[in-house]
Design a protein around this motif. Structure first.
Motif, PDB file in Angstrom:
ATOM      1  N   ARG A 116       0.982  -1.207   0.035  1.00 55.13           N
ATOM      2  CA  ARG A 116      -0.122  -0.087  -0.261  1.00 55.13           C
ATOM      3  C   ARG A 116       0.973   1.190   0.077  1.00 55.13           C
ATOM      4  NH1 ARG A 116      -2.178   2.999   4.004  1.00 55.13           N
ATOM      5  NH2 ARG A 116      -1.420   1.551   5.707  1.00 55.13           N
ATOM      6  N   VAL A 117       0.847   1.880  -1.029  1.00 54.28           N
ATOM      7  CA  VAL A 117       1.521   3.328  -1.119  1.00 54.28           C
ATOM      8  C   VAL A 117       1.026   4.417  -0.314  1.00 54.28           C
ATOM      9  CG1 VAL A 117       2.482   5.071  -2.660  1.00 54.28           C
ATOM     10  CG2 VAL A 117       2.410   2.599  -3.390  1.00 54.28           C
ATOM     11  N   ILE A 118       1.818   4.960   0.656  1.00 51.76           N
ATOM     12  CA  ILE A 118       1.117   5.963   1.470  1.00 51.76           C
ATOM     13  C   ILE A 118       1.444   7.541   0.987  1.00 51.76           C
ATOM     14  CG2 ILE A 118       0.643   4.551   3.323  1.00 51.76           C
ATOM     15  CD1 ILE A 118       3.269   5.319   4.707  1.00 51.76           C
ATOM     16  N   SER A 119       2.504   7.574   0.300  1.00 51.88           N
ATOM     17  CA  SER A 119       2.942   8.882  -0.126  1.00 51.88           C
ATOM     18  C   SER A 119       4.088   8.421  -1.213  1.00 51.88           C
ATOM     19  CB  SER A 119       3.713   9.726   0.999  1.00 51.88           C
ATOM     20  OG  SER A 119       4.711   9.384   1.730  1.00 51.88           O
ATOM     21  N   PHE A 120       4.231   9.924  -2.056  1.00 48.39           N
ATOM     22  CA  PHE A 120       5.514   9.612  -2.988  1.00 48.39           C
ATOM     23  C   PHE A 120       5.968  11.292  -3.431  1.00 48.39           C
ATOM     24  CE2 PHE A 120       1.608   9.551  -5.513  1.00 48.39           C
ATOM     25  CZ  PHE A 120       1.815  10.074  -6.573  1.00 48.39           C
ATOM     26  N   GLU A 121       6.977  11.309  -4.121  1.00 45.52           N
ATOM     27  CA  GLU A 121       7.293  12.688  -4.550  1.00 45.52           C
ATOM     28  C   GLU A 121       7.720  12.664  -5.807  1.00 45.52           C
ATOM     29  OE1 GLU A 121      11.210  15.241  -4.096  1.00 45.52           O
ATOM     30  OE2 GLU A 121      10.439  14.869  -2.200  1.00 45.52           O
ATOM     31  N   THR A 122       7.210  13.557  -6.517  1.00 45.59           N
ATOM     32  CA  THR A 122       7.431  13.693  -8.196  1.00 45.59           C
ATOM     33  C   THR A 122       8.432  14.761  -8.263  1.00 45.59           C
ATOM     34  OG1 THR A 122       5.305  15.079  -8.423  1.00 45.59           O
ATOM     35  CG2 THR A 122       5.290  12.878  -9.012  1.00 45.59           C
ATOM     36  N   THR A 123       9.352  14.723  -9.274  1.00 44.43           N
ATOM     37  CA  THR A 123      10.266  15.925  -9.477  1.00 44.43           C
ATOM     38  C   THR A 123      10.029  16.222 -11.072  1.00 44.43           C
ATOM     39  OG1 THR A 123      11.829  15.045  -7.837  1.00 44.43           O
ATOM     40  CG2 THR A 123      12.612  16.559  -9.327  1.00 44.43           C
ATOM     41  N   PHE A 124      10.028  17.469 -11.064  1.00 45.67           N
ATOM     42  CA  PHE A 124       9.704  18.210 -12.391  1.00 45.67           C
ATOM     43  C   PHE A 124      10.732  19.036 -12.748  1.00 45.67           C
ATOM     44  CE2 PHE A 124       5.410  16.700 -11.391  1.00 45.67           C
ATOM     45  CZ  PHE A 124       5.067  15.997 -12.283  1.00 45.67           C
ATOM     46  N   PHE A 125      11.069  19.394 -13.986  1.00 49.79           N
ATOM     47  CA  PHE A 125      12.141  20.493 -14.138  1.00 49.79           C
ATOM     48  C   PHE A 125      11.356  21.639 -15.036  1.00 49.79           C
ATOM     49  CE2 PHE A 125      14.223  16.565 -13.492  1.00 49.79           C
ATOM     50  CZ  PHE A 125      15.185  16.966 -12.586  1.00 49.79           C
ATOM     51  N   ASP A 126      11.500  22.790 -14.725  1.00 44.19           N
ATOM     52  CA  ASP A 126      11.065  23.791 -15.583  1.00 44.19           C
ATOM     53  C   ASP A 126      12.056  24.216 -16.761  1.00 44.19           C
ATOM     54  OD1 ASP A 126      13.076  25.718 -14.673  1.00 44.19           O
ATOM     55  OD2 ASP A 126      11.592  26.945 -13.225  1.00 44.19           O
ATOM     56  N   ASN A 127      11.418  25.221 -17.374  1.00 43.65           N
ATOM     57  CA  ASN A 127      12.270  25.406 -18.882  1.00 43.65           C
ATOM     58  C   ASN A 127      13.799  26.048 -18.416  1.00 43.65           C
ATOM     59  OD1 ASN A 127      10.484  24.465 -20.540  1.00 43.65           O
ATOM     60  ND2 ASN A 127       9.505  26.779 -20.452  1.00 43.65           N
ATOM     61  N   GLY A 129      15.505  24.629 -15.972  1.00 44.06           N
ATOM     62  CA  GLY A 129      16.318  23.737 -15.464  1.00 44.06           C
ATOM     63  C   GLY A 129      16.129  23.598 -13.843  1.00 44.06           C
ATOM     64  N   ASN A 130      15.186  24.356 -13.209  1.00 45.64           N
ATOM     65  CA  ASN A 130      14.915  24.374 -11.783  1.00 45.64           C
ATOM     66  C   ASN A 130      14.066  23.044 -11.505  1.00 45.64           C
ATOM     67  OD1 ASN A 130      16.186  27.032 -11.473  1.00 45.64           O
ATOM     68  ND2 ASN A 130      14.667  28.007 -12.333  1.00 45.64           N
ATOM     69  N   VAL A 131      14.445  22.729 -10.464  1.00 48.96           N
ATOM     70  CA  VAL A 131      13.580  21.461  -9.827  1.00 48.96           C
ATOM     71  C   VAL A 131      12.362  21.892  -9.132  1.00 48.96           C
ATOM     72  CG1 VAL A 131      14.160  19.429  -8.164  1.00 48.96           C
ATOM     73  CG2 VAL A 131      15.833  20.081  -9.433  1.00 48.96           C
ATOM     74  N   ILE A 132      11.351  21.465  -9.487  1.00 47.59           N
ATOM     75  CA  ILE A 132      10.151  21.582  -8.715  1.00 47.59           C
ATOM     76  C   ILE A 132       9.409  20.200  -8.161  1.00 47.59           C
ATOM     77  CG2 ILE A 132       7.492  22.366  -9.335  1.00 47.59           C
ATOM     78  CD1 ILE A 132       8.859  23.837 -11.958  1.00 47.59           C
ATOM     79  N   PRO A 133      10.022  20.161  -7.045  1.00 43.38           N
ATOM     80  CA  PRO A 133       9.317  18.866  -6.235  1.00 43.38           C
ATOM     81  C   PRO A 133       7.833  19.005  -5.755  1.00 43.38           C
ATOM     82  CG  PRO A 133      10.644  19.958  -4.557  1.00 43.38           C
ATOM     83  CD  PRO A 133      10.505  20.784  -5.907  1.00 43.38           C
ATOM     84  N   GLU A 134       7.037  18.030  -5.966  1.00 40.22           N
ATOM     85  CA  GLU A 134       5.763  17.843  -5.406  1.00 40.22           C
ATOM     86  C   GLU A 134       5.435  16.514  -4.716  1.00 40.22           C
ATOM     87  OE1 GLU A 134       2.659  19.617  -5.365  1.00 40.22           O
ATOM     88  OE2 GLU A 134       4.121  21.165  -5.936  1.00 40.22           O
ATOM     89  N   ILE A 135       4.993  16.677  -3.541  1.00 39.03           N
ATOM     90  CA  ILE A 135       4.549  15.487  -2.615  1.00 39.03           C
ATOM     91  C   ILE A 135       3.143  14.952  -2.630  1.00 39.03           C
ATOM     92  CG2 ILE A 135       4.728  14.677  -0.447  1.00 39.03           C
ATOM     93  CD1 ILE A 135       7.057  16.518   0.159  1.00 39.03           C
TER      94      ILE A 135
END
Length: 184
Positions: A116-127, A129-135
């Motif tokens: 059972r997954v209880i949480s995770f983080e996604t990591t995106f990059f803007d134009n 190259g900055n990291v945009i984490p979302e939990i």
């Protein structure tokens, strides 16, 4: 666990387990649920011999912790079959947006043990190259994560990491690897 005794019908064979429970699923078939990880359990096999129970043997097993599962995204292919995307290859944006989120399982060909997954983080990059984490504090993508996925162009990628999951053994763990999702 399958239990049998040569020369004895399966419906006349029984088994018990120390430090846990054995749940009978059919003649000679059991689900073993140990009470603790890291301890030995003893399975005792008995057979009904003309109305009396006779011990046929005791078997000791060491209970180990389940290995870490792998995260995946469950989706349906064009024939309606459930598939598992495990990352590293192009994945259709529309298909991705039609999924609820992520899952985790030990899936090694012999076992398919769901966690059972209880949480995770996604990591995106803007134009820039900055990291945009979302939990996400669940197994599902958040609205913001979905919005970030919608904005990705073909060939762009994001990462799913820090997946926290709980297995049937009740142990919570953080999965050691990340999943690369490449938008097709």
């Amino acid at each position: 666990v399958s239990v049998s005794v040569p020369g004895v019908p399966k419906n006349k064979v029984n088994a018990t387990m120390s430090s846990g429970t054995l749940t009978k699923k059919g003649d000679g078939e059991y689900i073993a649920t140990p009470s603790k990880v890291g301890e030995d359990v003893v399975i005792t096999v008995t057979a009904d011999n003309q109305g009396r129970s006779q011990e046929m043997g005791k078997f000791t097993f060491h209970v180990r912790q389940l290995p870490d599962p792998a995260a995946y995204i469950a989706y349906s292919d064009d024939k309606g079959n459930t598939m598992r995307y495990k990352g590293g290859q192009p994945f259709g944006k529309a298909t991705l947006l039609n999924t609820a989120g992520i899952s985790a399982a030990i899936d090694n060909g012999m076992l398919d043990i769901q966690f059972r997954v209880i949480s995770f983080e996604t990591t995106f990059f803007d134009n820039m190259g900055n990291v945009i984490p979302e939990i996400s504090k669940s197994a599902n993508f958040t609205d913001r994560q979905r919005d970030m996925i919608r904005r990705l162009n073909r060939g762009k990628r994001f990462y799913i990491s820090r997946v926290h999951a709980i297995g049937p053994d009740g142990i919570e763990r953080t999965l050691p690897s990340s999943m690369e999702v490449i938008i097709n």
